[in-house]
Design an enzyme around this catalytic site. Structure first.
Site, PDB file in Angstrom:
ATOM      1  N   ASP A  57       0.854  -1.179   0.000  1.00  0.00           N
ATOM      2  CA  ASP A  57       0.000   0.000   0.000  1.00  0.00           C
ATOM      3  C   ASP A  57       0.891   1.231   0.000  1.00  0.00           C
ATOM      4  OD1 ASP A  57      -1.781   2.054   0.364  1.00  0.00           O
ATOM      5  OD2 ASP A  57      -2.611   1.297   2.259  1.00  0.00           O
ATOM      6  N   TYR A 152      -6.921  16.550  -6.131  1.00  0.00           N
ATOM      7  CA  TYR A 152      -6.119  15.699  -7.017  1.00  0.00           C
ATOM      8  C   TYR A 152      -5.201  16.548  -7.884  1.00  0.00           C
ATOM      9  CZ  TYR A 152      -5.179  12.649 -11.056  1.00  0.00           C
ATOM     10  OH  TYR A 152      -4.585  11.954 -12.076  1.00  0.00           O
ATOM     11  N   ALA A 154      -4.154  19.601  -7.368  1.00  0.00           N
ATOM     12  CA  ALA A 154      -3.137  20.254  -6.547  1.00  0.00           C
ATOM     13  C   ALA A 154      -2.011  19.280  -6.204  1.00  0.00           C
ATOM     14  CB  ALA A 154      -3.775  20.809  -5.276  1.00  0.00           C
ATOM     15  N   ALA A 155      -2.364  18.030  -5.917  1.00  0.00           N
ATOM     16  CA  ALA A 155      -1.342  17.023  -5.618  1.00  0.00           C
ATOM     17  C   ALA A 155      -0.465  16.754  -6.835  1.00  0.00           C
ATOM     18  CB  ALA A 155      -1.999  15.732  -5.133  1.00  0.00           C
ATOM     19  N   LYS A 156      -1.064  16.689  -8.022  1.00  0.00           N
ATOM     20  CA  LYS A 156      -0.292  16.468  -9.240  1.00  0.00           C
ATOM     21  C   LYS A 156       0.577  17.685  -9.573  1.00  0.00           C
ATOM     22  CE  LYS A 156      -1.523  12.281 -10.522  1.00  0.00           C
ATOM     23  NZ  LYS A 156      -0.521  11.185 -10.508  1.00  0.00           N
TER      24      LYS A 156
END
Length: 260
Positions: A57, A152, A154-156
């Site tokens: 994980d 999502y 912002a994370a990328k």
């Protein structure tokens, strides 16, 4: 002049390699005689012959550490590291439905696995004086959908900035770091989504697919990319044919992003 790609016994680690783009990347490297290890949360029913698997994980620090140890033990080091694992299940509804737990979940799925695995595996790449790292970003970092992909995207975007900085640091040490930013990809998950839209609208698959493409801002070529097309780009960038390419992002989206 030969244009073949030589990956004979190159040691390749692909995260998220049991479905979609990750599975296509694994198949491509395996077909080119690479020594491939891949990972997902659970054991898949089938993998290409010779491909090794570790259940892990990667949204946890412990999972990343376990995978890194297994890669070093079972491959003896890593020449090519492709970070495909990621995704989002954030609810729709804009900023107000994204609490701290949801933000952390998006970062732990789309940024931190790359940070943690790179940190664990880069020392051996630096010691050997060579290596390639490919981070899979998304065009969402350039054109997020506020209804559903804010966290999502912002994370990328963070992954992209991190990747660029890393490329500057380790490039002089012989390691290339690149980004591939897909648009809509025709995976089984996206096919299921189109079928659901068709059922809800009382329309057919083609109309529902077109509706989804328009919601993304349109795809000028009129169709999504296939996992195999994205994999082909990733594998080429990982090869010696792309030996002077580093620090760059390659968009593969059928023309969706409307800017230079």
């Amino acid at each position: 002049m030969s244009w073949s790609l030589d990956f004979h016994q190159r040691r390749v680690l692909v995260t998220g390699g049991t479905r979609g783009v990750g599975h296509a990347v694994v198949e491509c490297f395996a077909a080119l005689d690479a020594n491939v290890l891949t990972t997902a949360r659970s054991q898949p029913q089938a993998l290409p012959p010779g491909v090794k698997f570790v259940a892990s994980d990667l949204s946890t620090a412990e999972g990343c550490a376990h995978l890194a140890r297994q890669a070093l033990e079972r491959l003896g080091g890593v020449d090519i590291l492709v970070h495909v694992a990621g995704g989002s299940d954030a609810p729709s509804g804009g900023f107000s439905v994204l609490d701290d737990a949801q933000w952390r979940k998006e970062l732990d799925r789309n940024l931190m696995p790359a940070v943690r695995l790179d940190r664990a595996l880069l020392p051996t790449m630096i010691e050997q004086g060579s290596g390639t790292i490919v981070h899979i970003s998304s065009i969402q970092r350039l054109m997020p959908l506020p209804e559903a992909t804010t966290a999502y995207a912002a994370a990328k975007a963070a992954l992209s900035a991190y990747s660029k900085s890393l490329s500057k640091e380790v490039g002089p040490k012989g390691i290339r770091v690149l980004r591939v930013a897909p648009g809509w990809i025709k995976t089984q998950a996206s096919i299921d989504l189109v079928n659901r839209i068709a059922r809800e609208d009382g329309s057919n698959y083609a109309d529902a697919e077109n509706k989804l493409m328009q919601s993304l801002g349109g795809i000028p070529i009129g169709r999504p990319s296939t996992p195999e097309e994205v994999a082909d780009l990733i594998v080429f960038l990982s090869s010696s044919r792309a030996g002077t390419i580093t620090g760059s992002e390659f968009i593969i989206d059928g023309g969706t992003v409307p800017t230079v």
